[in-house]
Design an enzyme around this catalytic site. Structure first.
Site, short mmCIF file in Angstrom:
data_model
loop_
_atom_site.label_atom_id
_atom_site.label_comp_id
_atom_site.label_asym_id
_atom_site.label_seq_id
_atom_site.Cartn_x
_atom_site.Cartn_y
_atom_site.Cartn_z
CD GLU A 31 -3.00 -0.27 2.16
OE1 GLU A 31 -3.70 0.96 2.63
OE2 GLU A 31 -4.18 -1.42 1.99
CG HIS A 87 -5.22 4.21 2.07
ND1 HIS A 87 -6.48 4.81 2.35
CD2 HIS A 87 -5.56 3.04 2.05
CE1 HIS A 87 -7.46 4.46 2.29
NE2 HIS A 87 -6.56 3.36 2.16
CG HIS A 89 -7.71 -0.03 -1.13
ND1 HIS A 89 -9.07 -0.71 -0.59
CD2 HIS A 89 -6.99 0.24 -0.12
CE1 HIS A 89 -9.42 0.41 0.68
NE2 HIS A 89 -8.62 0.38 0.73
CG ASP A 100 -9.22 2.26 4.11
OD1 ASP A 100 -7.84 1.71 5.17
OD2 ASP A 100 -9.60 1.68 3.35
#
Length: 186
Positions: A31, A87, A89, A100
């Site tokens: 990630e 961020h 995935h 999250d």
């Protein structure tokens, strides 16, 4: 730096979104994580008030693996320009997980990007994890320079200091070293 910013978030600069997608792809299969920072739209040449996301702050010590990213919260600056987080995935799922949602408390918008990291492989969410609209805006971003001064600027400032308080003239390179704390700059 302004202490208060307009509350309206207008969107994300296309160049910034492209950076996020590239950084996420480079980090894959792990990630990617960062914090979104914004600038006043008028500084970017837009004819309206509000903020545009212009860059991403990556915190030193951030660790990641294929299913999570962890930020060392003590390293995060108290930054008035921060408007949310981003961020990736790596599995391509474009919705927030329970983990999250637990981190969505700070900032107005949270972006999730997913593999294969193309222009359409991202979504924006509000603090509650609900999808929200975030326009992609074509603006020219100011060139970021870590040091926003030149050697000539340093010399001029030292010369001015010398006139006021007797500090050595940086343009005088005689062998006579007065030993002042700024003498190493010569």
């Amino acid at each position: 730096m302004r202490l208060f910013r307009s509350s309206e978030l207008l969107g994300i600069a296309r160049e910034t979104l492209d950076f996020v997608l590239e950084a996420s792809e480079e980090t894959h299969p792990n990630e990617y994580m960062g914090f979104l920072r914004a600038e006043d739209a008028r500084k970017l040449g837009l004819d309206r008030s509000g903020q545009v996301i212009t860059n991403v702050l990556v915190i030193p010590g951030t660790t990641s693996n294929p299913v999570s990213a962890t930020v060392r919260s003590e390293m995060k600056p108290n930054d008035v320009q921060s408007v949310g987080s981003v961020h990736s995935h790596p599995n391509g799922v474009l919705r927030p997980s329970d983990a999250d949602l637990a981190t969505f408390g700070q900032g107005e918008v949270h972006i999730i990007v997913g593999a294969p990291y193309e222009r359409g492989d991202w979504r924006a969410f509000d603090n509650g994890g609900e999808p929200t609209t975030l326009d992609v805006i074509d603006v020219d971003l100011p060139e970021e320079r870590f040091f926003d001064f030149t050697q000539a600027d340093i010399d001029a400032e030292l010369l001015e200091e010398g006139r006021r308080g007797g500090v050595v003239d940086p343009t005088n390179h005689d062998d006579d070293d007065s030993g002042g704390f700024l003498s190493w700059l010569r």
